[in-house]
Design a protein around this motif. Sequence first.
Motif, PDB file in Angstrom:
ATOM      1  N   GLU A 199       0.810  -1.233   0.000  1.00 46.78           N
ATOM      2  CA  GLU A 199       0.000   0.000   0.000  1.00 46.78           C
ATOM      3  C   GLU A 199       0.841   1.279   0.000  1.00 46.78           C
ATOM      4  N   LEU A 231      -7.934  -8.976   1.032  1.00 49.18           N
ATOM      5  CA  LEU A 231      -8.383  -7.600   1.167  1.00 49.18           C
ATOM      6  C   LEU A 231      -9.901  -7.586   1.252  1.00 49.18           C
ATOM      7  N   HIS A 288     -13.391  -5.205   0.517  1.00 54.98           N
ATOM      8  CA  HIS A 288     -13.989  -4.032  -0.120  1.00 54.98           C
ATOM      9  C   HIS A 288     -15.484  -4.047   0.130  1.00 54.98           C
ATOM     10  N   GLN A 342     -10.672  -6.453   9.467  1.00 53.28           N
ATOM     11  CA  GLN A 342     -10.158  -6.115   8.146  1.00 53.28           C
ATOM     12  C   GLN A 342      -8.715  -5.627   8.245  1.00 53.28           C
ATOM     13  N   ARG A 365      -5.167  -0.432   7.624  1.00 50.85           N
ATOM     14  CA  ARG A 365      -4.614   0.313   6.501  1.00 50.85           C
ATOM     15  C   ARG A 365      -3.765   1.496   6.965  1.00 50.85           C
ATOM     16  N   VAL A 398      -7.122   5.618   4.752  1.00 48.12           N
ATOM     17  CA  VAL A 398      -8.448   5.413   4.186  1.00 48.12           C
ATOM     18  C   VAL A 398      -8.801   6.735   3.513  1.00 48.12           C
ATOM     19  N   SER A 430      -1.102  -2.102   5.840  1.00 50.83           N
ATOM     20  CA  SER A 430      -1.457  -2.095   4.425  1.00 50.83           C
ATOM     21  C   SER A 430      -2.927  -2.448   4.293  1.00 50.83           C
ATOM     22  N   ASP A 431      -3.506  -2.138   3.137  1.00 49.38           N
ATOM     23  CA  ASP A 431      -4.888  -2.530   2.877  1.00 49.38           C
ATOM     24  C   ASP A 431      -4.979  -3.964   2.342  1.00 49.38           C
TER      25      ASP A 431
END
Length: 330
Positions: A19, A254, A256, A303, A306, A309, A318-319
């Motif tokens: 990321e 990941l 989403h 999750q 990150r 965002v 990291s995402d």
Amino acid sequence: MSISPHAFEQHTVAFYNVENLFDVIDDPHVILDEDFTEFGRQNWTRNRYEKKLLKISEAISKIGFEATGKLPAVVGLAEVENKKVLKDLIQQPKLEKAHYDFIHYNSPDERGIDVALLYDTRIFVPTYSEPLHILLENEQGERDATRDILYVKGKLAGTPVHIYVNHWPSRRDGVDATNEKRVEVARQLLHHIDKTDVKGKRYLEDLPIQDSHHTIIIGDFNDDPENDSIKKGLLPYGFENPTAGLKNFHRGSLNHQFKWNLFDQILISKSLHNDVADSLYFHKADIFDDIMLRQWKGKYRGQPARTFVGRNYKGGYSDHFPVFAVFRKN
């Protein structure tokens, strides 16, 4: 009774989309890196950069460690800006003992992010490398810039291997609208593999190691295992996807909109299922989704933690979660 990881010679091959690992310098030759400067959009300060290096190095140091008792032998990376960030990364205290070096080429990506390969010089010996330029066109027939694929040939624990590090075109403009781009990248990748493996030795599981064509394809494909680029574009041509079964409703690399994807994958040639003397063979694959890499509270609990965002700095890793495969030696 469990078998000690030290009972076998084992080595980890990993992939990690880190990321946006940018330094804090505005490079005039990179189109969009000014966001990652102290006064840029992301307010990317020296302190934030150093914190990012520390976290990424900590994550890498633990990939596959539970299985092998040591750091990864090879790590493919995506979203690194340049050689400077790679030098800074391998000099982190968590990685110093691995004797890492790296292979990196600048690619034409408009954001200035590339792929790279870290490797423990005691275990992996590269003999050749090159960037594979991917030729895509937009609707106007103009060159559509995307990341190069990094091809590295070498010996992993004495076994000849061919490694491809990938970061395929994103889905930013829609899955259907961009699907053909990823299918085309798969086609161009396979074309290169066929050129280096004219006799199709990647299909064979009983060749002496010096005659084999062991191939490992790692990357962020921006597609899931069941999508055409992977399932139809690569798998029928001498490959297996040991990471495919890791994806389910509750797990992926990941997330989403509260849906898990497994864009980060490792594909191996069928030759890596073998019983050949002194040869590496595939043992197992997994996602390194340790709790330390996760958000631990709130609606996004579980999750990936990150770094950003949008424009909001979160200070995480990291995402994406890393994926890895463990290989043993006969």
